[in-house]
Structure formats: structure tokens, C-alpha cells
Design an enzyme around this catalytic site. Structure first.
Site, PDB file in Angstrom:
ATOM      1  N   LYS A   1      -3.095  -1.259  14.214  1.00  0.00           N
ATOM      2  CA  LYS A   1      -3.879  -1.316  13.081  1.00  0.00           C
ATOM      3  C   LYS A   1      -4.976  -0.078  13.034  1.00  0.00           C
ATOM      4  CE  LYS A   1      -1.417  -2.112  10.363  1.00  0.00           C
ATOM      5  NZ  LYS A   1      -0.658  -2.438  10.417  1.00  0.00           N
TER       6      LYS A   1
ATOM      7  N   GLU B   1       1.382  -4.543  17.041  1.00  0.00           N
ATOM      8  CA  GLU B   1       0.463  -4.555  15.772  1.00  0.00           C
ATOM      9  C   GLU B   1      -0.887  -3.976  15.863  1.00  0.00           C
ATOM     10  OE1 GLU B   1       1.723  -3.356  12.991  1.00  0.00           O
ATOM     11  OE2 GLU B   1       0.879  -4.428  11.619  1.00  0.00           O
TER      12      GLU B   1
ATOM     13  N   TRP C   1       3.076  15.281  -1.421  1.00  0.00           N
ATOM     14  CA  TRP C   1       3.004  15.290  -0.178  1.00  0.00           C
ATOM     15  C   TRP C   1       3.409  16.727   0.649  1.00  0.00           C
ATOM     16  CZ3 TRP C   1       0.279  11.451   3.473  1.00  0.00           C
ATOM     17  CH2 TRP C   1       0.588  12.212   4.283  1.00  0.00           C
TER      18      TRP C   1
ATOM     19  N   CYS D   1       4.981  11.400  -2.239  1.00  0.00           N
ATOM     20  CA  CYS D   1       5.376  11.904  -3.781  1.00  0.00           C
ATOM     21  C   CYS D   1       5.459  10.949  -4.987  1.00  0.00           C
ATOM     22  CB  CYS D   1       5.888  12.921  -4.362  1.00  0.00           C
ATOM     23  SG  CYS D   1       6.246  13.597  -2.460  1.00  0.00           S
TER      24      CYS D   1
ATOM     25  N   GLU E   1      -4.439   3.574  13.585  1.00  0.00           N
ATOM     26  CA  GLU E   1      -4.041   3.762  11.882  1.00  0.00           C
ATOM     27  C   GLU E   1      -4.688   4.684  11.818  1.00  0.00           C
ATOM     28  OE1 GLU E   1      -1.491   2.686   9.233  1.00  0.00           O
ATOM     29  OE2 GLU E   1      -1.684   1.053  10.654  1.00  0.00           O
TER      30      GLU E   1
ATOM     31  N   ARG F   1      -0.012   6.196  -3.044  1.00  0.00           N
ATOM     32  CA  ARG F   1       0.560   6.550  -1.717  1.00  0.00           C
ATOM     33  C   ARG F   1       0.609   7.841  -0.937  1.00  0.00           C
ATOM     34  NH1 ARG F   1       5.076   4.182  -4.243  1.00  0.00           N
ATOM     35  NH2 ARG F   1       6.954   5.975  -3.309  1.00  0.00           N
TER      36      ARG F   1
ATOM     37  N   HIS G   1       1.355  -1.255  36.844  1.00  0.00           N
ATOM     38  CA  HIS G   1       2.615  -0.440  37.213  1.00  0.00           C
ATOM     39  C   HIS G   1       1.074   1.133  36.811  1.00  0.00           C
ATOM     40  CE1 HIS G   1       5.225  -3.359  38.787  1.00  0.00           C
ATOM     41  NE2 HIS G   1       4.654  -4.542  37.733  1.00  0.00           N
TER      42      HIS G   1
ATOM     43  N   LYS H   1       1.513   6.434   2.319  1.00  0.00           N
ATOM     44  CA  LYS H   1       2.429   4.002   2.668  1.00  0.00           C
ATOM     45  C   LYS H   1       3.252   4.914   2.592  1.00  0.00           C
ATOM     46  CE  LYS H   1       1.633   0.510   1.333  1.00  0.00           C
ATOM     47  NZ  LYS H   1       1.050  -0.307   2.997  1.00  0.00           N
TER      48      LYS H   1
ATOM     49  N   ASN I   1      10.902  13.836  -6.661  1.00  0.00           N
ATOM     50  CA  ASN I   1      10.425  13.344  -5.434  1.00  0.00           C
ATOM     51  C   ASN I   1      11.849  13.626  -4.224  1.00  0.00           C
ATOM     52  OD1 ASN I   1       8.134  13.042  -6.126  1.00  0.00           O
ATOM     53  ND2 ASN I   1       8.437  10.617  -6.227  1.00  0.00           N
ATOM     54  N   GLY I   2      11.425  13.524  -2.976  1.00  0.00           N
ATOM     55  CA  GLY I   2      13.039  13.527  -2.495  1.00  0.00           C
ATOM     56  C   GLY I   2      12.943  15.367  -1.442  1.00  0.00           C
TER      57      GLY I   2
HETATM   58  C1  F6R Z   1       1.125   0.211   9.230  1.00  0.00           C
HETATM   59  C2  F6R Z   1       2.084   1.882   8.232  1.00  0.00           C
HETATM   60  C3  F6R Z   1       4.055   1.286   8.364  1.00  0.00           C
HETATM   61  C4  F6R Z   1       4.844   1.666   8.110  1.00  0.00           C
HETATM   62  C5  F6R Z   1       6.200   2.270   7.931  1.00  0.00           C
HETATM   63  C6  F6R Z   1       7.169   1.272   7.377  1.00  0.00           C
HETATM   64  O1  F6R Z   1       0.720  -0.069   9.019  1.00  0.00           O
HETATM   65  O2  F6R Z   1       1.792   0.386   6.895  1.00  0.00           O
HETATM   66  O3  F6R Z   1       3.537   2.356  10.250  1.00  0.00           O
HETATM   67  O4  F6R Z   1       4.920   0.169   8.509  1.00  0.00           O
HETATM   68  O5  F6R Z   1       5.778   3.459   7.474  1.00  0.00           O
HETATM   69  O6  F6R Z   1       6.857   1.407   5.740  1.00  0.00           O
HETATM   70  P1  F6R Z   1       7.771   1.000   5.657  1.00  0.00           P
HETATM   71  O7  F6R Z   1       7.561  -0.937   5.855  1.00  0.00           O
HETATM   72  O8  F6R Z   1       7.317   1.166   3.618  1.00  0.00           O
HETATM   73  O9  F6R Z   1       9.191   0.597   5.642  1.00  0.00           O
END
Ligand code: F6R
Length: 598
Positions: free
Chosen positions: A477, A473, A74, A2, A480, A27, A496, A593, A100-101
Site C-alpha cells: 500500500k 500488504e 493503456w 482499457c 504504490e 481504471r 540474516h 486498477k 480491449n484485450g
Molecule cells: C494493490 C492492488 C493490486 C491488485 C492486483 C490484483 O493495491 O490493487 O495489487 O490487488 O493487481 O488485482 P485483482 O484483485 O483485481 O485481481
């Protein structure tokens, strides 16, 4: 997730709010809305869908308005719909709010109000705020706002309009960011400093429980007892360039290309005169016995990389998902220090985990990329990363900046514990070598591998030791932003169980940068090849092996810093795959985000 925008001033509030909401789009959201003072009433327009849809609905409406609030939502409580979108009006349309929240006690508050005959229009937790304000018996609006902090349980950033108080906005926050921006054209409110960059010359990050009252001419701050506070504004230090897409097709591509700069700026921050490590108490570091590293998603993966680096520096470290840390049985270690990693500094799980550590009197350090973030307000010590605003949902440059900061932290701890002069530490030069190598890297074979991945059923990423953290990682990537199923595994674990899934419809990407583990990893490659899968190998070593179908050759640097380099082609691989699939890599489905809810 949000986002909140508010505006009071001499420009068109409609334009200012819609422009601000557009910047907050990155976001993640599912509906948007705006409410302004218009001919003595609170005029509300809200819509499921995009800010562009809202802008179309607003066309020809809200002319000559100079004060209002807007929101991108959101969905958490109630589905994405017009009625559940913010802002909310109270039953008699005398109060408008955006929030927000999460209001954790909204059900009991709503129940009480309903018993008094109040009718609700939405399924959200937020609407209760507007109804409470309408029902409040306090003599002034300021007191009504103050009263909220005694009643609401949870996290909130709230902006409020009261009918009759034309061109005035009230705001309050707790555990959710809200920032006041000042400009010659008036005042802005935003939950994200990025929306203020182009608009304001100065900004003020609201404190916990602070109340703000903005009117045409000025902005006033109060603490939770309504004692007036002086507002000390900071100069806006971000540039519009930082959040513009420039000549790039996507933000993610721009941010991948910024990885070397993100590392460089973070090295400089760690090495600067205001070096964040000097603020860490020497005794705390000297006596440290156990380092717990906490984060989510990519931040967790950065932590896992650091866990391996820590071991090399004789530091016992354990990396834990924040969502697990919160609920597992708590066992405090002797002389423990907790490091929380978060790009946004707003991730609910990470913030709650930090609060738990604090409750147990464990010193907390945060590594974060957003100076205005909630987590910075809560932590004992801050190590900033200098990746600059990250707009694409998938984190790239922030990941490299995080591991850069973590390497520096581990070396600092090592130096203090072993009475070595930190200035003689050569990490900085080694990291500059990484920057140099990345700046000249050409991403050979990545487009071809992406093409293969688009046509495959399954992708596995494997590695041993720290290469496993990179494979984790890389896999995150890819899944997602390309929606292709992928999994990461310790190379030694394949046999295994997971080997059962390896066949000619599988691609296995092997990350092998650690010399001492290389031969072992090659054994896994033969096992995979024998089952018909296609193998791509990411390595700095020269090899000529028939079992490897594609070599992703990466530059060499200090072995312990190889994760900074080996992830780079993998970030590009995910990007290219998403683009080849016709997907927008900046806005992957179902993801936001910053994840400000549990
Ligand atoms: C993946 C991604 C998420 C964030 C996770 C934590 O590309 O962006 O996995 O890494 O939601 O977010 P932060 O770092 O903002 O706490």
C-alpha cells in the site's frame, strides 16, 4: 486499464460517450478517443492524454450525433500517442473499432494484410481488426464480425461501426468483459458496469463468443454460429452513490471508511439464504487434501493471510502468485481445490492461472468483487465479496472483504470435514466484533507517523506468522501510492541480511498481534533500535518499552481475526503519506486498477 463505451439512442452520442469515458478513467489509461457517425462518414477524434483533453478537442464538433464508440487506452503495443489511441479506422475509413484485450497473433495477421498492400497507421495489435473487417469477403456485416472469432487469437472485447450502417453498433467478446445497457434513451455498451449505473435500468453481460448487434430500436444477440439468442436482462442493482466520491477528498479515503461495511456485507452474503458455500459439492470439500490459493498483489496478500488461518483449521493450503502459477512446473495434488482471488475479476494472470487449473481438472472457486467479471464466467464456483465498487487504484475495502470471505470458506471446510453443523460456527459473531471495533477506531498517531515517513529514506514492515502477511500488504500500500521505497520481511529474517540496511534514516513498522510470537518479535525490535532506526509498533497489547518510539494501538478481537484490524491503520498510513507528499492517492503512477495484460 482499457475501457470501451458505445451508445445508440436519442441523446447526444458525444456527451454519452465522453461521460462514460470519464467514469472509466479510474481504471488507468494514457489516451482516449471517440468515433461517431457524422454526415454519413465515420468521424474520428483521438488524443494522447486525459478524457478532459479529448473533450476539449471535441468542443464544437460531433453535433447531433446519435451513435458512436469511445475508448480509453493503456499502452501495450506501441507507445501512448495520438496515432496509437483507439478507435481505429480501416484503411478506406469504412470500419471503426475499439478493442480491449490482446490479439496474440496480430503480427502474422498484419504481415498477411501488408502483403496484400494494406497500409497501417499505428503500432498496435488492435488496428488489425479494422483492416480484417474491411478486407472480409463475407456477404453481411454480421458474418464479418462472426469471422473474427475464427481468425483472432487472444482476448478481446470489440465494438464496431460500419460506414453505411448508420446508428448501428456490432460487438463481440472473448475473455474480456462487455456489457449491454438498456435505457429508455437507447442502448449502451461498456466494458465496465460502473459506467452504466447512472444511465441504464437493465444490463446484459455478454457471454463468451457472443455477438451483439444494436440498432436504433433494438438489440440482438447471436451465438458463435450466428444462431439468435434471447437476451435476459438483469435489473441494474448498483446505485450512483456507489461510484460517487461523496464528501470525501479521495476515493481511497471513502473506501477506507467503507471497510467495516464491506466486511459486514460480506459476512451477510456468506450467511445468506443463497449462501455460496452450499453450492460447493460436499464430497469435494470432505475429501479436500490440498487448497491452492492464487492471486496477484493485494489479492495474493489476502490469500497469504488465509493460508495461515487454514493451518489453524488443519487445512493444508499454499498461496501462489498467479504470475508464478502459470509458468511453474505443474504438479497436481490429490484432491486439490484451487481458490482464485481477484477484486476486479479481470486480472490476466489470475484468469490464465484459473484456465490452467481447469485444464488439469482441478475444481476452481473464485472470490471476486465484480459480479459481471470474466473470471466469474470461467470458474466452477463463485464466492462473491460485497465490498461494492472499488474506484481507487489501491485496494483497501476489497482486501478486508476478501479475507472475510476466505475465513468463512476455511471455517466451512473445517465444519464439513469434521462433521460440525456450520450453523453453530461462531465466526459470524467474531467478525461482527471486528466490524464494531473498526467502526469506532480513531487512527491515533497515524498522521504523525506519516509525517515521519515522508522525511525518511527507507521503510520496513516486519511481522511473524500471519502478521507477516499484513506487513506485506501494508508495505505494498505504502509503496504504490506514496512512491516511497518500502519492504516487508519476516521479523526473524532481519538478522540474516537486511539488518545491514537499518540505520537512523530508517523507519521500521512492526506488526505484532499474535500473543505466542510477541516476545520473539520484541527481540527484533531491540535489534533494530540498537542500529538507530525509528520503531513504530502496531499491536493490541499494552506495552511500555523504550525501544518503541511510537505505539499504534489497535483494538483487540479474536487473535485469528486480527489481520482485519491491524491492516486498517496501515491503509490510512499509506493514504496520509501520499497526501502529505502532494500525490493523488487515487491515481498512482504506472498503475492501473485492473491489470488485463500479462
Ligand atoms: C494493490 C492492488 C493490486 C491488485 C492486483 C490484483 O493495491 O490493487 O495489487 O490487488 O493487481 O488485482 P485483482 O484483485 O483485481 O485481481
Amino acid at each position: 486499464m482499457c475501457g470501451i463505451i458505445g451508445y445508440v439512442g436519442n441523446l447526444s452520442a458525444k456527451e454519452e460517450i465522453l461521460n462514460g469515458l470519464k467514469i472509466l478513467e479510474y481504471r488507468g489509461y494514457d489516451s482516449a478517443g471517440i468515433c461517431c457517425f457524422y454526415k454519413g462518414e465515420l468521424k474520428l477524434i483521438k488524443k494522447k492524454g486525459s478524457v478532459d483533453t479529448l473533450s476539449q478537442v471535441c468542443q464544437g464538433q460531433l453535433k447531433d450525433v446519435h451513435c458512436g464508440i469511445g475508448h480509453t487506452r493503456w499502452a501495450t503495443h506501441g507507445d501512448p500517442s495520438d496515432k496509437n489511441a483507439h478507435p481505429f479506422l480501416s484503411e478506406n475509413n469504412s470500419v471503426a473499432i475499439v478493442h480491449n484485450g490482446i490479439i496474440e497473433n496480430f503480427e502474422s495477421l498484419k504481415g498477411n494484410l501488408q502483403k496484400q498492400g494494406v497500409r497501417f497507421r499505428s503500432e498496435t495489435d488492435s488496428e488489425v481488426i479494422a483492416q480484417l473487417l474491411q478486407k472480409s469477403k463475407c456477404e453481411s456485416e454480421l458474418k464479418k464480425v462472426q469471422e473474427l472469432s475464427n481468425v483472432l487469437v487472444g482476448s478481446y472485447a470489440i465494438a464496431i461501426l460500419f460506414k453505411g450502417l448508420e446508428n448501428q453498433i456490432f460487438a463481440i467478446r472473448k475473455n474480456s468483459p462487455l456489457i449491454v445497457g438498456k435505457s429508455p434513451n437507447g442502448y449502451y455498451l461498456s466494458s465496465d458496469v460502473n459506467a452504466l449505473i447512472d444511465k441504464t435500468t437493465e444490463y446484459h453481460i455478454m457471454d463468451e463468443d457472443e455477438i451483439i448487434w444494436i440498432d436504433n430500436n433494438d438489440c440482438y444477440a447471436f451465438d458463435k454460429n450466428l444462431q439468435a439468442k434471447e437476451i435476459v436482462y438483469k435489473k441494474m442493482d448498483l446505485d450512483k452513490q456507489d461510484i460517487s466520491i461523496g464528501n470525501f477528498e479521495h476515493y481511497m479515503l471513502k473506501e477506507i471508511m467503507q471497510v467495516p461495511t464491506a466486511i459486514k456485507l460480506t459476512i451477510n452474503e456468506c450467511d445468506s439464504m443463497v449462501n455460496p458455500f452450499t453450492k460447493l459439492p460436499k464430497d469435494m470439500i470432505k475429501n479436500l487434501k490440498h487448497l491452492t490459493i492464487v492471486g496477484c498483489g493485494t489479492a495474493f496478500n489476502a490469500g497469504m493471510t488465509a493460508e495461515h488461518y487454514a493451518r489453524e483449521r488443519e487445512i493444508i493450503a499454499e498461496c501462489v502468485y498467479a504470475s508464478e502459477y502459470r509458468y511453474r512446473k505443474f504438479l497436481k495434488q490429490d484432491n486439490e481445490v484451487c481458490v482464485f482471488i481477484s477484486q476486479s475479476g479481470e486480472t490476466a494472470d489470475t484468469i490464465e492461472a484459473l484456465k490452467i487449473a481447469k485444464e488439469h481438472q482441478i475444481p476452481t472457486i473464485v472470490i471476486t468483487n465484480v459480479a459481471t467479471s470474466t473470471i466469474n464466467k470461467l470458474a466452477d464456483y463463485i464466492i462473491p465479496t460485497k465490498a461494492g465498487p472499488e474506484i481507487a487504484v489501491a485496494s483497501t475495502k476489497a482486501y478486508n472483504a476478501q479475507i472475510t470471505a476466505l475465513y468463512n470458506l476455511m471455517d466451512y471446510i473445517y465444519c464439513i470435514k469434521n462433521k460440525i453443523n456450520c450453523r453453530t460456527c461462531i465466526l459470524k459473531d467474531k467478525l461482527y466484533d471486528v466490524v464494531d471495533k473498526l467502526e469506532n477506531y480513531k487512527f491515533d498517531n497515524i498522521e504523525e507517523l506519516a509525517q515521519d515517513i515522508v522525511n525518511t529514506e527507507r521503510v520496513f514492515f516486519i511481522g511473524r506468522g500471519v502478521d507477516y502477511a499484513t506487513s506485506q500488504e501494508a508495505s505494498l500500500k505504502l509503496k504504490e501510492i506514496s512512491n516511497i521505497h518500502s519492504e516487508s520481511l519476516y521479523a526473524g529474517e532481519l538478522k540474516h541480511g537486511t539488518l545491514a540496511l537499518i540505520d537512523e534514516n530508517t523507519i521500521v513498522i512492526v506488526i505484532a498481534t499474535q500473543k505466542n510470537l510477541f516476545d520473539k518479535t520484541m527481540n527484533s525490535i531491540y535489534e533494530i533500535k540498537a542500529r538507530g532506526a525509528k520503531v513504530a509498533l502496531v499491536t493490541q497489547f499494552n506495552i511500555d518499552c523504550e525501544a518503541v518510539d511510537m505505539l499504534i494501538k489497535i483494538p483487540t478481537t479474536d487473535q485469528m481475526l486480527m489481520p482485519e484490524i491491524s491492516i486498517y491503520p496501515m491503509q490510512m498510513l499509506a493514504y496520509k503519506t501520499a497526501v502529505l507528499k502532494g500525490l493523488n492517492p487515487d491515481k498512482p503512477r504506472n498503475l492501473a486498477k485492473s491489470v488485463t495484460v500479462e
